[in-house]
Design a protein around this motif. Structure first.
Motif, PDB file in Angstrom:
ATOM      1  N   VAL A 112       0.872  -1.181   0.000  1.00 38.26           N
ATOM      2  CA  VAL A 112       0.000   0.000   0.000  1.00 38.26           C
ATOM      3  C   VAL A 112       0.904   1.225   0.000  1.00 38.26           C
ATOM      4  N   VAL A 113       0.675   2.133  -0.943  1.00 35.43           N
ATOM      5  CA  VAL A 113       1.478   3.347  -1.047  1.00 35.43           C
ATOM      6  C   VAL A 113       0.622   4.538  -0.638  1.00 35.43           C
ATOM      7  N   ILE A 114       1.121   5.317   0.337  1.00 34.51           N
ATOM      8  CA  ILE A 114       0.406   6.495   0.845  1.00 34.51           C
ATOM      9  C   ILE A 114       1.262   7.729   0.611  1.00 34.51           C
ATOM     10  N   ASP A 115       0.646   8.794   0.142  1.00 32.88           N
ATOM     11  CA  ASP A 115       1.346  10.061  -0.044  1.00 32.88           C
ATOM     12  C   ASP A 115       0.386  11.200   0.287  1.00 32.88           C
ATOM     13  N   HIS A 116       0.832  12.118   1.136  1.00 29.77           N
ATOM     14  CA  HIS A 116       0.015  13.250   1.576  1.00 29.77           C
ATOM     15  C   HIS A 116      -1.348  12.783   2.098  1.00 29.77           C
ATOM     16  N   GLY A 117      -1.326  11.692   2.873  1.00 30.73           N
ATOM     17  CA  GLY A 117      -2.541  11.212   3.522  1.00 30.73           C
ATOM     18  C   GLY A 117      -3.508  10.472   2.621  1.00 30.73           C
ATOM     19  N   ARG A 118      -3.146  10.278   1.363  1.00 36.41           N
ATOM     20  CA  ARG A 118      -4.051   9.619   0.422  1.00 36.41           C
ATOM     21  C   ARG A 118      -3.452   8.313  -0.087  1.00 36.41           C
ATOM     22  N   LEU A 119      -4.335   7.394  -0.423  1.00 32.11           N
ATOM     23  CA  LEU A 119      -3.900   6.106  -0.948  1.00 32.11           C
ATOM     24  C   LEU A 119      -3.581   6.252  -2.429  1.00 32.11           C
ATOM     25  N   MET A 120      -2.319   5.997  -2.787  1.00 34.55           N
ATOM     26  CA  MET A 120      -1.896   6.109  -4.178  1.00 34.55           C
ATOM     27  C   MET A 120      -1.952   4.768  -4.914  1.00 34.55           C
ATOM     28  N   TYR A 121      -1.716   3.687  -4.166  1.00 37.06           N
ATOM     29  CA  TYR A 121      -1.670   2.369  -4.804  1.00 37.06           C
ATOM     30  C   TYR A 121      -1.939   1.304  -3.749  1.00 37.06           C
ATOM     31  N   ASP A 122      -2.641   0.248  -4.153  1.00 34.38           N
ATOM     32  CA  ASP A 122      -2.894  -0.901  -3.286  1.00 34.38           C
ATOM     33  C   ASP A 122      -2.940  -2.139  -4.179  1.00 34.38           C
ATOM     34  N   GLY A 123      -1.914  -2.978  -4.067  1.00 30.89           N
ATOM     35  CA  GLY A 123      -1.880  -4.167  -4.914  1.00 30.89           C
ATOM     36  C   GLY A 123      -0.572  -4.921  -4.756  1.00 30.89           C
ATOM     37  N   SER A 124      -0.253  -5.724  -5.756  1.00 28.34           N
ATOM     38  CA  SER A 124       0.944  -6.566  -5.705  1.00 28.34           C
ATOM     39  C   SER A 124       2.187  -5.745  -6.041  1.00 28.34           C
ATOM     40  N   LEU A 125       3.347  -6.303  -5.685  1.00 30.95           N
ATOM     41  CA  LEU A 125       4.596  -5.648  -6.043  1.00 30.95           C
ATOM     42  C   LEU A 125       4.756  -5.573  -7.555  1.00 30.95           C
ATOM     43  N   ALA A 126       4.359  -6.654  -8.242  1.00 31.35           N
ATOM     44  CA  ALA A 126       4.445  -6.660  -9.702  1.00 31.35           C
ATOM     45  C   ALA A 126       3.583  -5.545 -10.292  1.00 31.35           C
ATOM     46  N   GLY A 127       2.386  -5.373  -9.738  1.00 31.03           N
ATOM     47  CA  GLY A 127       1.505  -4.316 -10.204  1.00 31.03           C
ATOM     48  C   GLY A 127       2.056  -2.933  -9.905  1.00 31.03           C
ATOM     49  N   LEU A 128       2.786  -2.815  -8.799  1.00 30.45           N
ATOM     50  CA  LEU A 128       3.403  -1.536  -8.455  1.00 30.45           C
ATOM     51  C   LEU A 128       4.429  -1.149  -9.514  1.00 30.45           C
ATOM     52  N   HIS A 129       5.225  -2.129  -9.930  1.00 39.27           N
ATOM     53  CA  HIS A 129       6.208  -1.854 -10.977  1.00 39.27           C
ATOM     54  C   HIS A 129       5.512  -1.424 -12.273  1.00 39.27           C
ATOM     55  N   GLU A 130       4.401  -2.075 -12.563  1.00 39.33           N
ATOM     56  CA  GLU A 130       3.669  -1.732 -13.783  1.00 39.33           C
ATOM     57  C   GLU A 130       3.088  -0.324 -13.677  1.00 39.33           C
ATOM     58  N   ALA A 131       2.495  -0.012 -12.508  1.00 42.74           N
ATOM     59  CA  ALA A 131       1.897   1.313 -12.316  1.00 42.74           C
ATOM     60  C   ALA A 131       2.950   2.409 -12.374  1.00 42.74           C
ATOM     61  N   GLY A 132       4.159   2.090 -11.894  1.00 48.35           N
ATOM     62  CA  GLY A 132       5.234   3.081 -11.900  1.00 48.35           C
ATOM     63  C   GLY A 132       6.023   3.096 -13.190  1.00 48.35           C
ATOM     64  N   GLY A 133       5.614   2.266 -14.162  1.00 49.94           N
ATOM     65  CA  GLY A 133       6.316   2.247 -15.444  1.00 49.94           C
ATOM     66  C   GLY A 133       7.747   1.767 -15.330  1.00 49.94           C
ATOM     67  N   SER A 134       8.011   0.802 -14.430  1.00 53.25           N
ATOM     68  CA  SER A 134       9.387   0.364 -14.211  1.00 53.25           C
ATOM     69  C   SER A 134       9.863  -0.568 -15.315  1.00 53.25           C
ATOM     70  N   GLU A 135      11.168  -0.688 -15.404  1.00 54.99           N
ATOM     71  CA  GLU A 135      11.785  -1.498 -16.443  1.00 54.99           C
ATOM     72  C   GLU A 135      12.834  -2.437 -15.860  1.00 54.99           C
ATOM     73  N   ARG A 136      13.000  -3.580 -16.504  1.00 57.36           N
ATOM     74  CA  ARG A 136      14.120  -4.470 -16.220  1.00 57.36           C
ATOM     75  C   ARG A 136      15.218  -4.167 -17.237  1.00 57.36           C
ATOM     76  N   VAL A 137      16.421  -4.574 -16.900  1.00 58.66           N
ATOM     77  CA  VAL A 137      17.553  -4.299 -17.790  1.00 58.66           C
ATOM     78  C   VAL A 137      18.259  -5.611 -18.122  1.00 58.66           C
ATOM     79  N   LEU A 138      18.421  -5.854 -19.408  1.00 60.66           N
ATOM     80  CA  LEU A 138      19.140  -7.019 -19.911  1.00 60.66           C
ATOM     81  C   LEU A 138      20.557  -6.579 -20.264  1.00 60.66           C
ATOM     82  N   VAL A 139      21.547  -7.148 -19.576  1.00 58.78           N
ATOM     83  CA  VAL A 139      22.950  -6.815 -19.825  1.00 58.78           C
ATOM     84  C   VAL A 139      23.537  -7.902 -20.720  1.00 58.78           C
TER      85      VAL A 139
END
Length: 334
Positions: A228-255
């Motif tokens: 659960v992610v909270i910012d300024h007293g409000r709920l920004m996100y509630d879900g799985s870690l995988a979904g958090l990465h998706e919501a935040g537009g995260s990327e993996r890196v292939l070396v």
């Protein structure tokens, strides 16, 4: 249905909860200014019995205020709270028998007494049956490696030792819910690993519901399947870690290490973000599998070695906060 849970199975039920503080500050010799600070702003979430949920957010986000309302220390300004079917503010004494609390920067232990004396006092305070107390104490001492510390005054314990002692104290009465506020703050790597392993075992063996607030995102990654992610007293996100990465537009890196230097590899949806001689770094969406990319690269290029680097959750959260600030600014200007 669990008799302590709500009709939807929620063991912890937070429904549109708000907390507003009146703050006064000095503005002159005899003048004071009063303003209202909304620490929690309409948060809603539910936790099932046996879940282990991580709660993250910047300083002042409202995490600790929410925990204090769930324990009955603070009373909500609006909304509804239930923990195991109990209203924390109205039945704090009854709720105390069902919860354990660990605040990372404050101790519940008696400072000048040996650690074992704090446990004996809690044995009496909670009216824990003797056999149950001994069994729980022995289990905590064993799993948290406290046997050599029981006769040491609390003031002589290191931070890591005291933290392990506080966790044991919170569990002597077999609580159904454990609230942890920064439980690994200031701990060394070994102490953190020991605390995390204990919490995993506790949750798996006892089914203890755990709500964890922390700035150490490795605590979340290693312990919690839900965040659960909270910012300024409000709920920004509630879900799985995988979904958090998706919501935040995260990327993996292939070396990719090649036999020789080649032009940047073109394998959409990956994109080359760095090239150093025969080594190339390719970023791709975190929710996509690396296997198809690896297969296509192997067909086209002379490979020596490759590895996949997982996304940095701290960067994900930073992007979400930045987007939240941008959204608030846009609303204020519109």
């Amino acid at each position: 249905m669990d008799r302590d849970s709500g009709p939807d199975g929620a063991f912890i039920d937070v429904d549109r909860v708000e907390k507003v503080f009146d703050v006064r500050r000095k503005t002159g010799f005899l003048r004071r200014e009063r303003r209202r600070v909304r620490a929690v702003d309409g948060i809603s979430f539910r936790v099932a019995r046996g879940e282990m949920v991580g709660c993250i957010g910047p300083n002042g986000a409202g995490k600790s205020t929410t925990i204090k309302m769930l324990t009955g220390i603070l009373t909500p300004s609006a909304g509804r709270l239930r923990v195991a079917g109990i209203d924390p503010a109205r039945e704090r004494g009854r709720l105390a028998q069902r919860i354990g609390v660990v605040f990372g920067q404050r101790t519940t232990l008696w400072w000048d007494l040996p650690l074992i004396d704090s446990y004996r006092l809690m044995h009496r305070m909670y009216r824990i049956p003797d056999a149950r107390y001994r069994a729980n104490l022995d289990r905590c001492v064993d799993l948290l490696d406290l046997s050599g510390l029981l006769d040491v005054p609390v003031r002589q314990l290191s931070l890591g030792q005291r933290m392990r002692g506080d966790i044991a104290a919170a569990l002597l009465h077999d609580p159904d819910v454990l609230y942890l506020d920064e439980p690994t703050i200031g701990l060394d790597v070994i102490s953190k690993a020991r605390v995390r392993e204990f919490l995993r075992t506790l949750n798996a063996d006892r089914g203890t519901t755990v709500l964890l607030t922390t700035h150490d995102l490795q605590d979340i990654e290693q312990l919690c399947s839900r965040v659960v992610v909270i910012d300024h007293g409000r709920l920004m996100y509630d879900g799985s870690l995988a979904g958090l990465h998706e919501a935040g537009g995260s990327e993996r890196v292939l070396v990719v290490d090649l036999e020789r230097e080649l032009p940047p590899i073109d394998v959409p949806p990956a994109r080359v973000v760095r090239v150093e001689g025969p080594r190339q770094w390719l970023a791709f969406p975190a929710d996509r599998s690396a296997a198809p990319l690896v297969a296509r690269i192997a067909e086209r290029c002379p490979l020596v070695d490759l590895s996949v680097r997982e996304p940095d959750i701290e960067a994900v959260i930073a992007r979400m906060y930045a987007q939240g600030v941008a959204d608030r600014t846009e609303r204020a200007l519109s």
